[in-house]
Write a protein that holds these residues in place. Sequence first.
Motif, PDB file in Angstrom:
ATOM      1  N   HIS A  10      23.008  15.276  32.640  1.00 17.85           N
ATOM      2  CA  HIS A  10      23.309  13.985  33.512  1.00 17.85           C
ATOM      3  C   HIS A  10      23.146  12.707  32.524  1.00 17.85           C
ATOM      4  O   HIS A  10      23.879  11.749  32.313  1.00 17.85           O
ATOM      5  N   GLU A  11      21.873  12.610  31.926  1.00 21.79           N
ATOM      6  CA  GLU A  11      21.614  11.442  31.444  1.00 21.79           C
ATOM      7  C   GLU A  11      22.272  11.512  30.130  1.00 21.79           C
ATOM      8  O   GLU A  11      22.846  10.386  29.279  1.00 21.79           O
ATOM      9  N   LEU A  12      22.462  12.490  29.283  1.00 13.99           N
ATOM     10  CA  LEU A  12      23.260  12.344  28.052  1.00 13.99           C
ATOM     11  C   LEU A  12      24.561  11.876  28.322  1.00 13.99           C
ATOM     12  O   LEU A  12      25.177  10.893  27.390  1.00 13.99           O
ATOM     13  N   LEU A  13      25.300  12.287  29.429  1.00 11.70           N
ATOM     14  CA  LEU A  13      26.595  11.763  29.980  1.00 11.70           C
ATOM     15  C   LEU A  13      26.528  10.423  30.245  1.00 11.70           C
ATOM     16  O   LEU A  13      27.318   9.579  29.735  1.00 11.70           O
ATOM     17  N   ARG A  14      25.509  10.136  31.046  1.00 13.37           N
ATOM     18  CA  ARG A  14      25.249   8.502  31.451  1.00 13.37           C
ATOM     19  C   ARG A  14      25.003   7.640  30.226  1.00 13.37           C
ATOM     20  O   ARG A  14      25.885   6.467  30.060  1.00 13.37           O
ATOM     21  N   PHE A  15      24.507   8.019  29.269  1.00 12.48           N
ATOM     22  CA  PHE A  15      24.124   7.490  27.943  1.00 12.48           C
ATOM     23  C   PHE A  15      25.233   7.617  27.123  1.00 12.48           C
ATOM     24  O   PHE A  15      25.240   6.848  25.966  1.00 12.48           O
ATOM     25  N   ASN A  16      26.405   8.368  27.376  1.00 16.63           N
ATOM     26  CA  ASN A  16      27.310   8.675  26.441  1.00 16.63           C
ATOM     27  C   ASN A  16      26.737   8.855  25.066  1.00 16.63           C
ATOM     28  O   ASN A  16      27.349   8.382  23.960  1.00 16.63           O
ATOM     29  N   ALA A  17      25.697   9.627  25.088  1.00 13.71           N
ATOM     30  CA  ALA A  17      25.087   9.927  23.880  1.00 13.71           C
ATOM     31  C   ALA A  17      25.931  10.547  22.880  1.00 13.71           C
ATOM     32  O   ALA A  17      26.665  11.395  23.144  1.00 13.71           O
ATOM     33  N   GLN A  18      25.774   9.854  21.778  1.00 12.98           N
ATOM     34  CA  GLN A  18      26.739  10.405  20.373  1.00 12.98           C
ATOM     35  C   GLN A  18      25.653  11.484  19.770  1.00 12.98           C
ATOM     36  O   GLN A  18      24.466  11.450  19.673  1.00 12.98           O
ATOM     37  N   LYS A  19      26.635  11.952  18.746  1.00  7.56           N
ATOM     38  CA  LYS A  19      25.493  12.695  17.743  1.00  7.56           C
ATOM     39  C   LYS A  19      24.685  12.065  16.910  1.00  7.56           C
ATOM     40  O   LYS A  19      25.082  10.782  16.618  1.00  7.56           O
ATOM     41  N   LYS A  20      23.623  12.394  16.624  1.00  9.18           N
ATOM     42  CA  LYS A  20      22.400  11.831  15.858  1.00  9.18           C
ATOM     43  C   LYS A  20      22.059  10.226  16.388  1.00  9.18           C
ATOM     44  O   LYS A  20      21.873   9.324  15.592  1.00  9.18           O
ATOM     45  N   SER A  21      22.291  10.093  17.690  1.00 10.03           N
ATOM     46  CA  SER A  21      21.891   8.819  18.410  1.00 10.03           C
ATOM     47  C   SER A  21      20.530   8.573  18.883  1.00 10.03           C
ATOM     48  O   SER A  21      19.956   7.650  19.326  1.00 10.03           O
ATOM     49  N   ILE A  22      19.830  10.029  19.053  1.00 11.55           N
ATOM     50  CA  ILE A  22      18.443   9.854  19.573  1.00 11.55           C
ATOM     51  C   ILE A  22      17.303   9.514  18.574  1.00 11.55           C
ATOM     52  O   ILE A  22      17.271  10.121  17.813  1.00 11.55           O
ATOM     53  N   GLU A  23      16.686   8.219  18.815  1.00  9.89           N
ATOM     54  CA  GLU A  23      16.005   7.760  17.768  1.00  9.89           C
ATOM     55  C   GLU A  23      14.538   8.358  17.549  1.00  9.89           C
ATOM     56  O   GLU A  23      13.804   8.509  16.602  1.00  9.89           O
ATOM     57  N   THR A  24      13.858   8.582  18.744  1.00 10.73           N
ATOM     58  CA  THR A  24      12.441   8.975  19.011  1.00 10.73           C
ATOM     59  C   THR A  24      12.523   9.766  20.467  1.00 10.73           C
ATOM     60  O   THR A  24      13.349   9.670  21.214  1.00 10.73           O
ATOM     61  N   ILE A  25      11.631  10.779  20.293  1.00 17.01           N
ATOM     62  CA  ILE A  25      11.211  11.506  21.646  1.00 17.01           C
ATOM     63  C   ILE A  25       9.739  11.234  21.877  1.00 17.01           C
ATOM     64  O   ILE A  25       8.740  11.462  21.099  1.00 17.01           O
ATOM     65  N   PHE A  26       9.241  11.172  23.066  1.00 15.06           N
ATOM     66  CA  PHE A  26       8.061  10.868  23.664  1.00 15.06           C
ATOM     67  C   PHE A  26       7.876  12.092  24.682  1.00 15.06           C
ATOM     68  O   PHE A  26       8.450  11.740  25.761  1.00 15.06           O
ATOM     69  N   ILE A  27       7.012  13.041  24.694  1.00 17.79           N
ATOM     70  CA  ILE A  27       6.785  14.075  25.687  1.00 17.79           C
ATOM     71  C   ILE A  27       5.208  13.600  26.190  1.00 17.79           C
ATOM     72  O   ILE A  27       4.402  13.768  25.710  1.00 17.79           O
ATOM     73  N   GLY A  28       5.584  12.899  27.363  1.00 17.53           N
ATOM     74  CA  GLY A  28       4.442  12.383  28.194  1.00 17.53           C
ATOM     75  C   GLY A  28       4.176  13.272  29.244  1.00 17.53           C
ATOM     76  O   GLY A  28       4.856  14.074  29.803  1.00 17.53           O
ATOM     77  N   GLY A  29       3.219  12.586  30.424  1.00 16.50           N
ATOM     78  CA  GLY A  29       3.155  13.230  31.685  1.00 16.50           C
ATOM     79  C   GLY A  29       2.423  12.383  32.632  1.00 16.50           C
ATOM     80  O   GLY A  29       2.446  11.062  32.413  1.00 16.50           O
ATOM     81  N   GLY A  30       1.801  13.556  33.123  1.00 20.68           N
ATOM     82  CA  GLY A  30       1.320  14.706  33.203  1.00 20.68           C
ATOM     83  C   GLY A  30       0.705  15.053  31.989  1.00 20.68           C
ATOM     84  O   GLY A  30       0.423  14.195  31.134  1.00 20.68           O
ATOM     85  N   THR A  31       0.602  16.182  31.846  1.00 19.69           N
ATOM     86  CA  THR A  31      -0.115  17.083  30.637  1.00 19.69           C
ATOM     87  C   THR A  31       0.741  17.688  29.789  1.00 19.69           C
ATOM     88  O   THR A  31       0.612  18.970  30.162  1.00 19.69           O
ATOM     89  N   PRO A  32       1.616  17.368  28.660  1.00 17.49           N
ATOM     90  CA  PRO A  32       2.445  18.358  28.001  1.00 17.49           C
ATOM     91  C   PRO A  32       1.580  19.712  27.560  1.00 17.49           C
ATOM     92  O   PRO A  32       2.187  20.539  27.142  1.00 17.49           O
ATOM     93  N   SER A  33       0.200  19.218  27.085  1.00 16.67           N
ATOM     94  CA  SER A  33      -0.464  20.539  26.476  1.00 16.67           C
ATOM     95  C   SER A  33      -0.815  21.578  27.577  1.00 16.67           C
ATOM     96  O   SER A  33      -1.248  22.699  27.028  1.00 16.67           O
ATOM     97  N   THR A  34      -0.508  21.451  28.856  1.00 17.44           N
ATOM     98  CA  THR A  34      -0.566  22.554  29.839  1.00 17.44           C
ATOM     99  C   THR A  34       0.765  23.227  29.794  1.00 17.44           C
ATOM    100  O   THR A  34       0.880  24.439  30.448  1.00 17.44           O
ATOM    101  N   VAL A  35       1.698  22.988  29.092  1.00 22.47           N
ATOM    102  CA  VAL A  35       3.063  23.572  29.124  1.00 22.47           C
ATOM    103  C   VAL A  35       3.257  24.508  27.734  1.00 22.47           C
ATOM    104  O   VAL A  35       2.926  23.824  26.760  1.00 22.47           O
ATOM    105  N   ALA A  36       3.722  25.627  27.649  1.00 23.52           N
ATOM    106  CA  ALA A  36       3.707  26.505  26.887  1.00 23.52           C
ATOM    107  C   ALA A  36       4.865  26.090  25.796  1.00 23.52           C
ATOM    108  O   ALA A  36       5.858  25.813  26.429  1.00 23.52           O
ATOM    109  N   PRO A  37       4.500  25.928  24.713  1.00 22.13           N
ATOM    110  CA  PRO A  37       5.758  25.259  23.584  1.00 22.13           C
ATOM    111  C   PRO A  37       6.768  25.915  23.687  1.00 22.13           C
ATOM    112  O   PRO A  37       8.123  25.311  23.788  1.00 22.13           O
TER     113      PRO A  37
END
Length: 319
Positions: A10-37
């Motif tokens: 839904h968000e990729l559509l909303r942002f009309n995300a293009q190829k190679k347009s995402i500059e950074t990713i931040f996995i935050g929480g909650g506690t990401p280290s409790t989620v199996a990779p």
Amino acid sequence: MSALFIQLKHELLRFNAQKKSIETIFIGGGTPSTVAPELYTEIFEYIQPYLKENIEITSEANPNSATYEWLEGMYSLGVNRISFGVQSFDEKKLKVLNRAHSPQMAKDAINNAKKIGFKNLSLDLIYATLGDTKELIQNDIDTAFSLPINHISAYALTIEEGTAFEHKPQMSSEQLEITSWIFKSIIEKGLPQYEISNFGKYQSSHNLGYWKYKDYMGVGAGAVGKLDLKRFYPNPDIEEYIENSCIIREESLTSEDKKIEQFFLGMRSCVGIHADLFSLNERKQANILVEENKLDLKANIFYNKDYLLADEITLFLTS
Ligand SMILES: C[S@@+](CC[C@H](N)C(=O)[O-])C[C@H]1O[C@@H](n2cnc3c(N)ncnc32)[C@H](O)[C@@H]1O
């Protein structure tokens, strides 16, 4: 995972995300280290085409759940920066802060991350907590610098609603001269300050993105997003979010809201504020602060010289 996936599409559509347009990713929480990779694999495969080359991918981690296997799994997913929620290396203080890890677990997790190959390692410290002494904080800083990190975030404890300290305001006691001494100690030990809470030989691109007022996509229960003059608030209640992850509250910002936020963010960080954003009167106020050596003007951008004065300076500029 499907609720998250549905909202992501839904968000990729909303942002009309293009190829190679995402500059950074931040996995935050909650506690990401409790989620199996492996539970992240499907999402990472799906967003791969949208990722910029050499993208910065950060995951937060708590030392008690950031096992060697978890760190290895995240590394193989392409995560290249870990931010450890250490908070302190003092056993008693960790208990006061209701943290489940010991100082040794924090040291082990960080050393393991280095062994696995992570170059960008950061740890968080919390100060201005009841019971803090200069000795305790000095030991936290010295221990941090004994580890293979290239970034520290130091936060003054704030009393937040819905947290254990909600009804204990006395838990937070900030003294500006102590805060200033903490900043000086971290800088003198070799990590330049690039924002009121952030010090690094490596500057987090994701954090800088916020302070440069870039747009960001929030995916997950309570993960806020921003696109132009709109902010999006997915449901923070996890059960309701799983029910329907696309029920998202929207907030419209005015261009004046945007400007004030850019002022606060610019003064609190190395980003500064471009002179074109100033009204005539604000420009006059800024020139006064340049004369008083509180602001620097370089290449038409005003830079704050003391982040501890950031909010006061912003109020003065806009008064
Ligand atoms: C803001 S994020 C960390 C981002 C990370 N420093 C980075 O550079 O990518 C989470 C951190 O917020 C801090 N934090 C959480 N609750 C807090 C509170 N009530 N007061 C102050 N800091 C808090 C903790 O240090 C926690 O590890």
